[in-house]
Design an enzyme around this catalytic site. Sequence first.
Site, PDB file in Angstrom:
ATOM      1  N   LYS A   1      12.867  -6.291  15.535  1.00 11.39           N
ATOM      2  CA  LYS A   1      12.660  -5.351  16.637  1.00 11.39           C
ATOM      3  C   LYS A   1      12.936  -6.105  17.936  1.00 11.39           C
ATOM      4  CE  LYS A   1       9.497  -1.712  18.110  1.00 11.39           C
ATOM      5  NZ  LYS A   1       9.518  -1.906  19.548  1.00 11.39           N
TER       6      LYS A   1
ATOM      7  N   TYR B   1      21.609  -1.145  16.572  1.00  7.40           N
ATOM      8  CA  TYR B   1      20.828  -0.975  15.340  1.00  7.40           C
ATOM      9  C   TYR B   1      20.947   0.407  14.712  1.00  7.40           C
ATOM     10  CZ  TYR B   1      17.613   0.823  18.860  1.00  7.40           C
ATOM     11  OH  TYR B   1      17.077   1.513  19.905  1.00  7.40           O
TER      12      TYR B   1
ATOM     13  N   LYS C   1       4.363  -4.786  14.323  1.00  8.16           N
ATOM     14  CA  LYS C   1       4.425  -5.604  15.539  1.00  8.16           C
ATOM     15  C   LYS C   1       3.682  -6.904  15.348  1.00  8.16           C
ATOM     16  CE  LYS C   1       5.500  -2.372  19.085  1.00  8.16           C
ATOM     17  NZ  LYS C   1       5.366  -2.090  20.499  1.00  8.16           N
TER      18      LYS C   1
ATOM     19  N   CYS D   1      -3.634 -18.126  55.458  1.00  5.92           N
ATOM     20  CA  CYS D   1      -3.106 -19.203  54.623  1.00  5.92           C
ATOM     21  C   CYS D   1      -4.203 -20.232  54.326  1.00  5.92           C
ATOM     22  CB  CYS D   1      -1.935 -19.869  55.332  1.00  5.92           C
ATOM     23  SG  CYS D   1      -1.308 -21.292  54.437  1.00  5.92           S
TER      24      CYS D   1
HETATM   25  P1  AMP Z   1       8.652   1.648  20.760  1.00  6.35           P
HETATM   26  O1  AMP Z   1       9.255   1.499  22.108  1.00  6.35           O
HETATM   27  O2  AMP Z   1       7.570   0.672  20.467  1.00  6.35           O
HETATM   28  O3  AMP Z   1       8.329   3.059  20.415  1.00  6.35           O
HETATM   29  O4  AMP Z   1       9.803   1.219  19.742  1.00  6.35           O
HETATM   30  C1  AMP Z   1      11.008   1.929  19.677  1.00  6.35           C
HETATM   31  C2  AMP Z   1      12.088   1.117  20.296  1.00  6.35           C
HETATM   32  O5  AMP Z   1      12.298  -0.090  19.584  1.00  6.35           O
HETATM   33  C3  AMP Z   1      13.408   1.787  20.219  1.00  6.35           C
HETATM   34  O6  AMP Z   1      13.601   2.706  21.272  1.00  6.35           O
HETATM   35  C4  AMP Z   1      14.357   0.656  20.329  1.00  6.35           C
HETATM   36  O7  AMP Z   1      14.703   0.475  21.686  1.00  6.35           O
HETATM   37  C5  AMP Z   1      13.575  -0.557  19.918  1.00  6.35           C
HETATM   38  N1  AMP Z   1      14.180  -1.308  18.803  1.00  6.35           N
HETATM   39  C6  AMP Z   1      14.436  -2.631  18.821  1.00  6.35           C
HETATM   40  N2  AMP Z   1      14.994  -3.050  17.681  1.00  6.35           N
HETATM   41  C7  AMP Z   1      15.138  -1.964  16.893  1.00  6.35           C
HETATM   42  C8  AMP Z   1      15.663  -1.754  15.583  1.00  6.35           C
HETATM   43  N3  AMP Z   1      16.138  -2.773  14.846  1.00  6.35           N
HETATM   44  N4  AMP Z   1      15.655  -0.497  15.110  1.00  6.35           N
HETATM   45  C9  AMP Z   1      15.143   0.524  15.846  1.00  6.35           C
HETATM   46  N5  AMP Z   1      14.630   0.385  17.078  1.00  6.35           N
HETATM   47  C10 AMP Z   1      14.620  -0.843  17.618  1.00  6.35           C
HETATM   48 ZN    ZN Z   2       0.341 -21.904  55.819  1.00 11.58          ZN
END
Ligand code: AMP
Ligand code: ZN
Length: 667
Positions: A115, A224, A311, A405
């Site tokens: 991710k 991706y 995560k 300051c």
């Molecule tokens: P979130 O923002 O936590 O809802 O996570 C979704 C976001 O993760 C997506 O909008 C993508 O921008 C990001 N993302 C990063 N890597 C990936 C991946 N391998 N597949 C899907 N989403 C990804």
């Molecule tokens: Zn100063």
Amino acid sequence: MQDIRKKINFLRNELHNHNHRYYVEDNPILTDLEFDLMLKELEELEAENPQFFDPNSPTQRVGGSITKSFKSSSHRYPMYSLSNTYTKDEIIKWEERILKILGNDITISFSCELKFDGASINLTYKEGELVKALTRGDGLKGDEITENIKTIKTIPLRLKGEYPKFFEVRGEIILPIKDFNKMNMQRAELGEALYSNPRNTASGSLKLQDSSQVARRPLKCFIYSVVGDELNLYDQSEVLKKAREWGFKVPNSAKLVDSIDKVFDFVKYWDSERGKLDYEIDGVVIKVNSLNHQDKLGYTAKSPRWAIAYKYKAEQAATILQGVHFQVGRTGAVTPVARLKPVLISGTLVKRASLHNSDQIEKLQLRLGDTVFVEKGGEIIPKITGVKESERGDLIDKLKFISNCPECNFPLFREKGEAQHYCKNENACPPQKIGKIQHFISRKAMDIEGLGGETVAMFYHAGLISNIVDLYKIKKEQILPLEGMAEKSANNIINAISKSVEKPFSKVLFALGIRYVGETVAKKLAKSYNSIDNLISASKENLTNTNEIGEKIAQSIIDYFSIQDNLKLVKSLQSFGLKMKTLNNHNYNHPEFYNKRFVISGIFDAFSREEIKNEIEKLGGILVTSISSKTDYLVAGKGIGPSKEIKAKSQNIPILSEKDFNNLKSS
Ligand code: AMP
Ligand code: ZN
């Protein structure tokens, strides 16, 4: 005409391919010079034949367009979020939910992916050409940032191979950690507030109004996903493979597995290895591989049922906020720094954390005695990310930002729209005075060997120096009695200081520490203005007309030289022999070269281009970049663009081969 069009198309194709080899495959076959020459040739042909304009030509990657406000536009297919989890348990439950819908007797394979932690982007391709780039926005509507996106070299403007007529790809725009740190180091050098993390810097960069600024940011795009109505693709691993074939950058960390246990192996592997990546990830994404299964699973209101994000926890710890002090930097920027009860985070003992600015303190409503969460990410200094509500300090101990300051008591100033407070008492505020001297002696400036930042502070506190001119007045006898000084080190310092007067003007200019005048800008100014006197008398208009000098830098230079003390300082430095002029090291003015205008093109056998340029300047010639009626000679090496040659011939400008050039020199 047809020939020119063919040539233009040929060059565009070649450049698209070489660009892909360089940025996506990391496997270039041309040297930078060869690439530049080819690009230049295309640029010239396009300029001369505007009827063949192509918004996706490789020449469009340098940017230049200005967008005042970005147009909002609807996504053809909504951009969902991902459901998140931090536990294995929930992943097992997720699999159970999937099997319930698809049927228990089905075997499912999973695409495990990293991710990437950046800003999401949706790119639309029509007939293989990039036609639109939209930010995620609220998922239904995003901002059109097409011109900015075109400057990112890992994004193909034209696709390779066979592709669907119309489709969209999704990816993440990231800023590599190394580049992020480099940008921050440059900002520190210029006394500007630091960026907080790579992700915000990447998404901030996408919204810059000037696309040529975006072109300078080392952003990358990782793809991706692919979406569309007629894709003829059957699973996610094929999607990634195809995207790669079409010319996108798709890191090969993704792995296809056939059980949840193997998903966990992937999660575990990257938890320990992620520190080795040169970009940040905040977890992994697990996707049902079959697109047919994905269709059956569908979406909830917010996210696809066929994917889940696991995560990683940021390395975080809770500890007590014991105090705060305010640091005044070289430029007068005031940064609040929290003092913490020492706590171990990922192997290092953390005692301090940056609070960035007054907004941050306000936002967290910090009080002394609070239990705070401290995080250590890709950044160098840890930061406070939150407060534990159940363990708050007393209301009476609420932190207040200071109004004067802490070093010189001068009232602090905060520019409209800026988060940072400044002490503007730059010529009398001790840390700013010391900082200026430390900058002056630093390696990239005057590089005074044997004299370090701490020694400078010691000299300052001993009352020996109070500005940079004082350095040149120091006597050995004065420093000998100071702590840690021996005969030899004292001699070295005195010698190094007196030798520093030989440093070229560009270094002196940088060493003065004018705000926004970094190393590169100083070199440019030294080259364009030749002397400090010319620079002092330059008008703002004059300055902004200089290549790469913008409004902000120009104003800062004007401000600096409008202060009498600074003019005096420059005069005194000059009296100690420091160079305030660019020395032209002409050997002599050769009659065939003196004041003649030369254009260089192509590659040479015996010289590099730099060498041939130096040679011309040494003999008194002037270098210009494009041919006009005022040009005296075109020096033509191998691979010179035909348009230059035609232009020179049509204006009767003598064309010199490398051999002719040598003959001219010895004439
Ligand atoms: P979130 O923002 O936590 O809802 O996570 C979704 C976001 O993760 C997506 O909008 C993508 O921008 C990001 N993302 C990063 N890597 C990936 C991946 N391998 N597949 C899907 N989403 C990804
Ligand atoms: Zn100063």
